[in-house]
Enzyme design. Structure first.
Site, PDB file in Angstrom:
ATOM      1  N   GLU A 464       0.815  -1.211   0.000  1.00 50.99           N
ATOM      2  CA  GLU A 464       0.000   0.000   0.000  1.00 50.99           C
ATOM      3  C   GLU A 464       0.853   1.268   0.000  1.00 50.99           C
ATOM      4  OE1 GLU A 464      -2.902  -0.262   3.133  1.00 50.99           O
ATOM      5  OE2 GLU A 464      -3.935  -1.926   2.183  1.00 50.99           O
ATOM      6  N   GLU A 539      -4.397  -8.807   0.160  1.00 52.78           N
ATOM      7  CA  GLU A 539      -4.917  -8.488   1.494  1.00 52.78           C
ATOM      8  C   GLU A 539      -6.434  -8.384   1.374  1.00 52.78           C
ATOM      9  OE1 GLU A 539      -2.466  -5.759   3.719  1.00 52.78           O
ATOM     10  OE2 GLU A 539      -4.233  -4.897   4.687  1.00 52.78           O
TER      11      GLU A 539
END
Length: 870
Positions: A464, A539
């Protein structure tokens, strides 16, 4: 180098780990007589015992102006370096053995900054150790290997600076040869400086992983110097390529290398005679101060393939000789298997499709903190395997080597991740301060250390990262992928992207395997736009829950179900950027080309207590300005109050290792052939008589009938995209709730919950009764509070006191309650929803019977017997 990716990324792999203890010489017949001598040259011994520790810089008169101490030292101006001196008096310092995490010792404080567990993990810490080398070590190379130190480590030996490493998750080596004194006492001093605001979760503090002292001959295999791969694998034979990097610190010399391959049994011992052998046909010349790489190809007949269901391993024994004299022998465990990420079929292992059923794991071990412990890691993997997990993502940093060894042995796939940030920050002092100077060193170090574990199926270069929203950010991703390919071309490179745009703005072309975080609705669109790029859910879900907590009314609005700084265990609650498990399941089932998922998270972890955190980095999950504004206002309001949460709510298993309800939802999906059924909630609700109390059932069956006190409440069948059965209009009555599940019309599994009476007694159960008396082995003892009939008391919170007799000690207690701020080292603990945990550790070299006693006022006491064996 060009990327590996296109529609199919074929991989053939074998695994290396350098010998974990002193290398055992097993050489071919030509050099068998010298093998024992070779083994005695390479020694790798634990360097964990007998350290002294003090928190903070220690006054003593030396400063940064002391040239002898400051040479090359990367420490702040004005820091007192007197503790690096040989003659410094550390007699008042604390004695301890490594691994050690100073942060887990507390105390908890609400005023501690950020969402990192409310524990004091930051600051300066010093470690010192005296050690003696034998006179026989003269002429050998002496190295210090650190598996991980948190963080910004600087090392002195005998008062001379020898180096350091800032990244707290990296493993690294220092050459001590020129500063140590064989036949005499030596002193090593290590200063750590763990900055505040450098993490988004609890990182720990201290030398929290193992330390090793390595001794070799001047001519030897370099660190991480063997690389084993299997470029061709058929049922009849596997080609085993062995690359050996040698380094020479002696005179110009000639060198030969021979390799033998043996089968390993389940315990990691060699089994039988050598299965393959290869010599280098002619000596190679290697100059002083130089390295040389030699390559051998061996043929392994009828190879036994590594897989999660059969984690078979081999070992390559490499013998280095010079002019007929053995100078090094290295054992390299490895596994033979092929992997492929296919854009149409998902993940293929040994040619067969295998859905990735993975979880993300942070590195802390709950009440034990960040200090690595093999048994604690093994217990986590055992619990996850029971759920059906076959893969681990090491979020968001390089793991302890012991985790990878366990994954190899136990049969888990691993996504090995390097970084949480690149150049742009998430917190003021995180890895972005190191990135430009250290990213290449850190990434290469991770891959060289780990690249031969059969468990590892991909490298992740980031999680991220904010750069994913920048127009030129993909270039940095491409550069990191290029570095990874330069170290290992047998596995694909991926990254975990949480912005939708990353799938279309160039980042998708910078990696071999595209990873989306929380984007099941984007899978079909991505695949249509890039049908040649494999895709995985790096994720997923981020469902939040507290074990044993149920709030009413039950709502399908995922933002609901929160009260008293806990989250309902109906498994419907999630942050705005996440979702309940069912949503991701549908995304995977509707798009079978997706390789699988890594759920956030397997276990709860210290820090990041979403939805009760004040972490402004959550704003990164929103690209819409209105969403960002609303989230910012909520965070501002939250910061006005004390947030009584030490740990996350994301785990499928709580911090103590107790299974939440969600465990059984995943088990039902991931182990469809296991007859199982799990009802929720518990059925002890005296205040809810006559009120609607919804009932959910997780089962691997396809239909079920629910009974309350023997009366049927209806039979329900799961639809093609239903993952739980629900009876939303059940009116609570005390008694027994029972579910009978069916599969293909036949009885499959049952579960029941009954109304409990008043708490009456304790029961104790240990995960293992026999332990090793090595000073590191652990027993995890679960305490349950039950009523007179032995039924669990699901809301009991009685105070429990622990004591231990025999050759061990209680090292931690816990209960899984994210709002508990009692010291983990306390021998007392309130039960949380009827359960508590005590962790017992053996004493090195002391065997015998240990008895753990738990007692509570009005409940009497209970005991469990443990056996510590030499």
């Amino acid at each position: 180098m060009p990327p590996l990716r296109r529609s199919l990324v074929p991989i053939a792999l074998a695994c290396l780990t350098l010998c974990g203890a002193a290398a055992i010489a097993t050489a071919p017949a030509a050099v068998a007589a010298d093998a024992a001598a070779g083994a005695s040259v390479r020694e790798r011994s634990a360097f964990n015992a007998g350290w002294r520790f003090a928190k903070g810089d220690q006054a003593g008169g030396a400063s940064m102006n002391d040239a002898a101490l400051r040479s090359g030292a990367d420490v702040p101006a004005g820091a007192d370096l007197s503790a690096a001196r040989v003659d410094y008096d550390d007699g008042a310092w604390r004695k301890l053995d490594l691994p050690h995490d100073w942060g887990i010792e507390g105390p908890f404080r609400q005023e501690y900054p950020g969402d990192t567990g409310k524990l004091p993990w930051w600051g300066v810490g010093w470690y010192r150790k005296q050690f003696t080398l034998s006179a026989g070590d003269a002429g050998k190379r002496i190295y210090l290997d650190l598996d991980g130190a948190m963080s910004h480590a600087t090392v002195w030996v005998n008062g001379r600076h020898v180096g350091g490493w800032p990244y707290g998750y990296a493993s690294w080596r220092l050459d001590l040869t020129d500063v140590v004194k064989p036949g005499a006492a030596n002193v090593v001093a290590i200063r750590l400086d763990n900055p505040k605001d450098s993490s988004r979760w609890y990182p720990g503090g201290g030398i929290y992983r193992n330390v090793w002292l390595v001794k070799t001959a001047p001519l030897h295999v370099a660190q991480y110097g063997t690389f084993v791969s299997t470029p061709s694998v058929t049922p009849a034979a596997a080609t085993v390529d062995v690359q050996v990097t040698l380094e020479n610190h002696g005179a110009d010399d000639e060198v030969q290398v021979a390799t033998d391959v043996y089968l390993l049994d389940a315990a990691g011992r060699r089994s039988g005679a050598a299965l393959a052998h290869r010599d280098v046909s002619a000596p190679a010349k290697i100059g002083v101060g130089r390295q040389v790489q030699l390559t051998q190809a061996l043929t392994l007949a009828q190879p036994r393939l590594w897989s999660p269901s059969s984690p078979q391993r081999y070992v390559a024994v490499t013998t280095v000789t010079s002019r007929g004299r053995v100078t090094d022998v290295v054992e390299t465990p490895f596994g033979v298997r092929t992997i492929a990420f296919d854009a149409a079929r998902g993940f293929l292992l040994n040619g067969q499709r295998l859905p990735i059923q993975g979880v993300c794991q942070h590195h802390d071990l709950g009440a034990l903190g960040a200090a690595v412990n093999v048994r604690a890691l093994e217990r986590q993997l055992e619990i996850l395997r029971e759920m059906g997990v076959n893969a681990i993502r090491t979020s968001h940093n390089p793991p302890a080597p012991e985790l990878l060894d366990l994954a190899d042995r136990m049969g888990f796939l691993v996504l090995d991740e390097a970084f949480d940030t690149w150049r742009e920050q998430k917190t003021p002092n995180d890895y972005h301060t190191l990135f430009d100077a250290w990213h290449e060193k850190d990434l290469r170090a991770m891959i060289r250390r780990d690249r031969n574990h059969p468990s590892i199926v991909a490298w992740s270069i980031g999680n991220e990262i904010p750069e994913q929203g920048r127009s030129e950010g993909w270039k940095l991703a491409a550069r990191l992928a290029e570095i990874a390919h330069g170290e290992d071309r047998t596995r694909p490179v991926t990254a975990a992207y949480n912005h939708v745009a990353s799938g279309y703005n160039g980042f998708q072309n910078a990696v071999d395997l595209f990873g989306y975080n929380y984007k099941p609705g984007e899978y079909a669109k991505f695949h249509a736009s890039a049908p040649h790029i494999p895709l995985v859910g790096t994720e997923t879900a981020s469902t939040v829950s507290s074990r044993g907590e149920y709030f009413f009314p039950v709502s399908d609005d995922q933002s609901k179900g929160q009260a008293n700084f806990q989250v309902s265990s109906y498994d419907l609650s999630a942050p705005r950027w996440a979702m309940p498990p069912d949503v991701e399941f549908r995304g995977q089932d509707d798009n079978p080309f997706v390789a699988g998922e890594f759920v956030w998270t397997g276990f709860d972890y210290l820090g990041e207590p979403t939805p009760y955190n004040s972490d402004a980095t959550n704003l990164l999950n929103f690209t819409d300005p209105a969403q960002q504004g609303r989230m910012a206002r909520e965070l501002a309001d939250l910061k006005k109050i004390a947030v009584p949460s030490r740990s996350s709510y994301f785990g499928i298993v709580d911090l103590a290792g107790f299974r939440k309800d969600r465990f059984y939802l995943y088990q039902a999906r991931w182990r469809p052939d296991l007859p199982m059924a799990h009802l929720l909630p518990h059925w002890t609700w005296p205040e809810r008589v006559g009120q609607v109390t919804p009932v959910h059932l997780y089962t691997s069956g396809d239909e079920a009938e629910l009974f309350l006190n023997g009366k049927s409440l209806g039979r329900k069948r799961r639809g093609p995209r239903d993952y739980r059965l629900r009876w939303d209009d059940v009116v609570y009555q005390p008694g027994t709730l029972r579910a009978v599940s069916y599969k293909n019309g036949k009885p499959w599994a049952e579960d029941s919950v009954a109304t409990a009476g008043a708490p009456a007694r304790l029961t104790l159960a240990a995960d293992r009764a026999a332990l090793h008396a090595d000073g590191a082995d652990l027993a995890f003892v679960t305490v349950r509070i039950v009523d007179r009939q032995g039924r669990p008391a699901p809301r009991a919170s009685n105070r429990i006191r622990f004591s231990l007799s025999g050759p061990g000690r209680i090292v931690a207690t816990d209960n899984g309650d994210a709002t508990s701020f009692e010291s983990f080292q306390s021998p007392q603990r309130n039960a949380y929803n009827g359960m508590a945990l005590a962790i017992v550790r053996t004493r090195a070299g002391e065997d015998g019977r240990m008895v753990l006693t738990a007692s509570a006022e009005g409940l009497g006491s209970a005991q469990v017997v443990l056996d510590s064996q030499l």
